[in-house]
Design an enzyme around this catalytic site. Structure first.
Site, PDB file in Angstrom:
ATOM      1  N   LYS A  23       0.843  -1.212   0.000  1.00  0.00           N
ATOM      2  CA  LYS A  23       0.000   0.000   0.000  1.00  0.00           C
ATOM      3  C   LYS A  23       0.872   1.255   0.000  1.00  0.00           C
ATOM      4  CE  LYS A  23      -1.589   1.710   3.875  1.00  0.00           C
ATOM      5  NZ  LYS A  23      -2.329   2.103   5.085  1.00  0.00           N
ATOM      6  N   ASP A  50      -7.745   1.879  -0.126  1.00  0.00           N
ATOM      7  CA  ASP A  50      -6.853   3.032  -0.011  1.00  0.00           C
ATOM      8  C   ASP A  50      -6.263   3.443  -1.359  1.00  0.00           C
ATOM      9  OD1 ASP A  50      -7.360   3.030   2.676  1.00  0.00           O
ATOM     10  OD2 ASP A  50      -5.266   3.198   3.285  1.00  0.00           O
ATOM     11  N   ASN A  93     -10.581   6.845   4.481  1.00  0.00           N
ATOM     12  CA  ASN A  93      -9.706   6.882   5.652  1.00  0.00           C
ATOM     13  C   ASN A  93      -8.270   6.584   5.225  1.00  0.00           C
ATOM     14  OD1 ASN A  93      -8.944   7.163   8.304  1.00  0.00           O
ATOM     15  ND2 ASN A  93      -9.829   5.242   9.012  1.00  0.00           N
ATOM     16  N   ARG A 123      -8.112  12.394  12.573  1.00  0.00           N
ATOM     17  CA  ARG A 123      -6.683  12.110  12.472  1.00  0.00           C
ATOM     18  C   ARG A 123      -5.935  13.423  12.208  1.00  0.00           C
ATOM     19  NH1 ARG A 123      -5.937   7.003   8.533  1.00  0.00           N
ATOM     20  NH2 ARG A 123      -3.825   7.089   9.359  1.00  0.00           N
ATOM     21  N   SER A 170       3.536  11.499  13.013  1.00  0.00           N
ATOM     22  CA  SER A 170       3.365  10.581  11.882  1.00  0.00           C
ATOM     23  C   SER A 170       4.411  10.880  10.826  1.00  0.00           C
ATOM     24  CB  SER A 170       1.968  10.739  11.275  1.00  0.00           C
ATOM     25  OG  SER A 170       1.882  10.030  10.056  1.00  0.00           O
ATOM     26  N   GLN A 172       4.097  10.243   7.846  1.00  0.00           N
ATOM     27  CA  GLN A 172       3.402  10.607   6.598  1.00  0.00           C
ATOM     28  C   GLN A 172       3.454  12.113   6.327  1.00  0.00           C
ATOM     29  OE1 GLN A 172      -0.581   9.020   6.534  1.00  0.00           O
ATOM     30  NE2 GLN A 172       0.124   6.911   6.555  1.00  0.00           N
ATOM     31  N   SER A 198       9.175   6.224  12.742  1.00  0.00           N
ATOM     32  CA  SER A 198       8.916   5.400  11.543  1.00  0.00           C
ATOM     33  C   SER A 198       9.881   5.736  10.403  1.00  0.00           C
ATOM     34  CB  SER A 198       7.465   5.588  11.073  1.00  0.00           C
ATOM     35  OG  SER A 198       6.558   5.408  12.128  1.00  0.00           O
ATOM     36  N   ASP A 314       3.300  -0.732  12.227  1.00  0.00           N
ATOM     37  CA  ASP A 314       2.145  -1.516  11.758  1.00  0.00           C
ATOM     38  C   ASP A 314       2.309  -3.001  12.075  1.00  0.00           C
ATOM     39  OD1 ASP A 314       0.841   0.717  10.876  1.00  0.00           O
ATOM     40  OD2 ASP A 314       1.455   0.510   8.788  1.00  0.00           O
ATOM     41  N   LYS A 341      -3.799   6.306  14.377  1.00  0.00           N
ATOM     42  CA  LYS A 341      -3.981   5.523  13.142  1.00  0.00           C
ATOM     43  C   LYS A 341      -5.481   5.380  12.829  1.00  0.00           C
ATOM     44  CE  LYS A 341       0.404   4.331  12.280  1.00  0.00           C
ATOM     45  NZ  LYS A 341       1.068   4.347  10.977  1.00  0.00           N
ATOM     46  N   GLU A 342      -5.835   4.304  12.101  1.00  0.00           N
ATOM     47  CA  GLU A 342      -7.235   4.101  11.699  1.00  0.00           C
ATOM     48  C   GLU A 342      -8.181   4.126  12.894  1.00  0.00           C
ATOM     49  OE1 GLU A 342      -5.019   2.618   8.128  1.00  0.00           O
ATOM     50  OE2 GLU A 342      -4.637   2.960  10.238  1.00  0.00           O
ATOM     51  N   HIS A 387      -8.496  -2.411   9.475  1.00  0.00           N
ATOM     52  CA  HIS A 387      -8.090  -3.646   8.788  1.00  0.00           C
ATOM     53  C   HIS A 387      -7.097  -4.475   9.595  1.00  0.00           C
ATOM     54  CE1 HIS A 387      -4.382  -1.462   6.938  1.00  0.00           C
ATOM     55  NE2 HIS A 387      -4.958  -0.640   7.796  1.00  0.00           N
ATOM     56  N   ARG A 388      -6.154  -3.807  10.266  1.00  0.00           N
ATOM     57  CA  ARG A 388      -5.113  -4.555  10.980  1.00  0.00           C
ATOM     58  C   ARG A 388      -5.653  -5.278  12.210  1.00  0.00           C
ATOM     59  NH1 ARG A 388      -1.211  -4.053   7.793  1.00  0.00           N
ATOM     60  NH2 ARG A 388      -0.688  -2.076   6.816  1.00  0.00           N
ATOM     61  N   LYS A 413      -9.404  -2.393   3.012  1.00  0.00           N
ATOM     62  CA  LYS A 413      -8.533  -1.209   2.999  1.00  0.00           C
ATOM     63  C   LYS A 413      -7.185  -1.528   2.360  1.00  0.00           C
ATOM     64  CE  LYS A 413      -6.547   2.190   6.182  1.00  0.00           C
ATOM     65  NZ  LYS A 413      -6.922   3.435   5.543  1.00  0.00           N
TER      66      LYS A 413
END
Length: 428
Positions: A23, A50, A93, A123, A170, A172, A198, A314, A341-342, A387-388, A413
Site C-alpha cells: 500500500k 486506499d 480513511n 486524524r 506521523s 506521513q 517510523s 504496523d 492511526k485508523e 483492517h489490521r 482497505k
C-alpha cells in the site's frame, strides 16, 4: 450476523502465500507518476480501498490514467501541473492518499476541498499544514483546527529559510512534504523538530523519489535538502513489491503453527516492516530470508519479548497477538503513533486482548501483555473499522481456538482477499 467471520479452530498451517502489492509503495508511486514527466507503467500495484481513493482522486484531477486487465496501471505524467484547478476530493480513511495530496495540491494553484470519513477527520494533520504554511501555502480548516476537512486555495509559494516540521506524530507528514516540494522546482531544506518516528517509511519515500529522478540529501535524519530541479521524470516501468506489513500475518502464522513461505518480499525489500522477521526470531521462530521470499518455521515455544517497535509500527500489532501465546510478559514500546492511526490502536488492542483473558497494561506509548492460562474461545472481536485489527486477531484461530471477527470487510482497505488467502494455508 452476516457481517461476522467465524474462524474455526486450526491445528496447523502449511504452504506458500504470494503477497498483494505494498500500500505504502503503490500510493507513493501513483502520485509520483501523476506529477512526473513521461509515461509510467506500474506493475503489480495493490488493489484496495486506499489505493482506489488515490486513483479516483487522480482521475478527478484529470490525470490520464488507465487500469489494464492484468492489473497494471498506465499513467501519463502531468509534468507537475494537474489539469483540473477546482475539485472536491473524498479520500475515505486513506492517510497515504490524504497527506501527500494535501501537500501536492497546496503547490498546484487551484481551489480544492479534501475530506474523508469521520475517522479521517479525527486524524491530525496540523504538523503538515503548519509546514506548508511556512511556504506561504493557502490552507483553511473547514471544521476543527488541526484536522480535515481542508480547503486549499492558490497562492504564491515563497521559500524563506528551511521549513520546520515535527517528526514525532506521523512520518506521513514528512513524506508528503518531501514528495511535493519538487513541484516548486526550487531548492528547499527541511528541518525535523524533535524525534523522527517510523524512519523506514521515510526511506521508502526517498528511494522512490530517487527512482523518479530527484535525489534528496539526508543529514542525520535531522535535515533533508531537496534540490532545485526540473521536477520528476518517469522511470518508464516500476514494480511494486509485496506488502511487508501484510506479510507479518503469514510470517506469524508460520511461527505459530507450521511452515510458510511468503513470496513477494525478500533480501532487497525497501520496506522497514521486513524487520518484523527479527522480532519473530527473538520470539523463537526459525526464519530464512531469500532473494524473493521469506520462509518461517514454527517455534517450539514462543518467548515473550521487550521491544522498541518505533521502526515497525504496523507490524508490531501482529506481535501483540503473538504475545497471547508467548512465555512471559511481552512489552511493545515507543508506539505512540498507534493512537492516531485508523483507530486508537493501543486502546483497541488492549480492549480486545482482555476479552480473550489476557492481562494488559496500556500506556501512552506502550502496551504490556501477559497471556492467560487458557484463552477464551468463540469470543467476538470488534475491529473498529481497522483492517489490521481484523487480520491480527484472525491468527488466534491457528492455535486451535475458534474466534469470531466482527466487520471482516474492513480488510478491504489493504488486503481484500485476506481471509481466502489465510484459508488456503490451513492444513486439514
Amino acid at each position: 450476523m452476516a457481517n461476522q467471520k467465524k474462524l474455526k479452530a486450526v491445528q496447523s498451517v502449511f504452504g506458500q502465500v504470494t503477497l498483494p502489492g505494498s500500500k505504502s509503495i503503490t500510493n507513493r508511486i501513483l502520485l509520483l507518476s501523476a506529477i512526473a514527466k513521461g509515461e509510467t507503467t506500474i506493475k503489480h500495484p495493490l488493489q484496495s480501498d486506499d489505493t482506489h481513493h488515490m486513483i479516483e482522486a487522480l482521475k478527478i484531477l484529470q490525470v490520464d490514467l488507465t487500469q489494464k486487465e492484468n492489473g497494471d496501471i498506465l499513467i501519463q505524467g502531468a509534468r507537475g501541473q494537474f489539469k483540473n484547478k477546482s475539485a472536491e476530493i473524498f479520500l475515505g480513511n486513506a492517510g497515504t492518499a490524504f497527506r501527500p495530496l494535501t501537500a501536492a495540491l497546496a503547490f498546484s494553484q487551484g481551489d480544492y476541498m479534501l475530506s474523508g470519513v469521520p475517522r479521517m477527520h479525527e486524524r491530525p494533520i496540523k504538523d503538515l499544514v503548519d509546514a506548508l504554511l511556512q511556504l506561504n501555502a493557502d490552507i483553511t480548516y473547514l471544521n476543527e483546527e488541526g484536522y480535515p476537512p481542508l480547503k486549499i486555495s492558490p497562492s504564491e509559494i515563497i521559500i524563506n529559510g528551511s521549513v520546520k516540521i515535527r517528526g514525532d506524530i506521523s512520518s506521513q507528514f514528512l513524506t508528503a512534504l518531501l514528495m511535493a516540494i519538487p513541484l516548486t522546482k526550487k531548492e528547499v531544506s527541511i528541518e525535523i523538530v524533535g524525534d523522527l518516528i517510523s524512519k523506514p517509511y521515510i526511506d521508502i519515500t526517498l528511494n522512490l523519489m530517487n527512482r523518479f529522478g530527484v535525489q534528496v540529501k539526508k543529514i542525520d535524519w535531522q535535515y533533508f535538502v531537496i534540490p532545485g530541479s526540473g521536477g520528476y521524470v518517469s522511470p518508464g516501468e516500476i514494480f511494486v513489491e509485496g506488502d511487508a506489513s501484510s506479510a507479518s500475518y503469514f510470517l506469524a502464522a508460520g511461527a505459530l503453527a507450521g511452515d510458510i513461505e511468503v513470496k513477494g518480499i525478500g533480501k532487497n525489500s525497501i520496506q522497514g516492516d521486513i524487520k518484523f522477521t527479527e522480532a519473530l526470531a527473538l520470539m523463537g521462530a526459525e526464519i530464512q530470508i531469500l532473494e524473493g521470499s521469506i520462509k518461517v518455521s514454527k517455534a517450539s515455544t514462543l518467548q515473550a519479548i521487550n521491544l522498541d517497535c518505533n521502526h515497525i509500527p504496523d507490524a508490531a500489532m501482529t506481535l501483540a497477538v503473538l504475545a497471547l501465546f508467548a512465555n512471559g510478559t511481552t512489552k511493545l514500546h515507543n508506539i505512540a503513533s498507534w493512537r492516531v492511526k485508523e483507530t486508537d490502536r493501543i486502546k483497541a488492542m488492549a480492549t480486545e486482548l482482555k476479552k480473550l483473558g489476557a492481562e494488559v497494561v496500556e500506556g501512552e506509548d506502550f502496551i504490556e501483555i501477559t497471556p492467560p492460562l487458557h484463552i477464551k474461545e468463540n469470543i467476538e472481536i470488534d475491529t473498529y473499522d481497522d483492517h489490521r485489527m481484523a487480520m491480527c486477531f484472525s491468527l488466534v484461530s491457528l492455535k486451535n481456538i475458534p474466534i469470531i471477527i466482527n466487520d471482516p470487510a474492513c480488510v478491504n482497505k489493504t488486503f481484500p482477499t485476506y481471509f481466502e488467502v489465510l484459508e488456503s494455508i490451513v492444513k486439514t
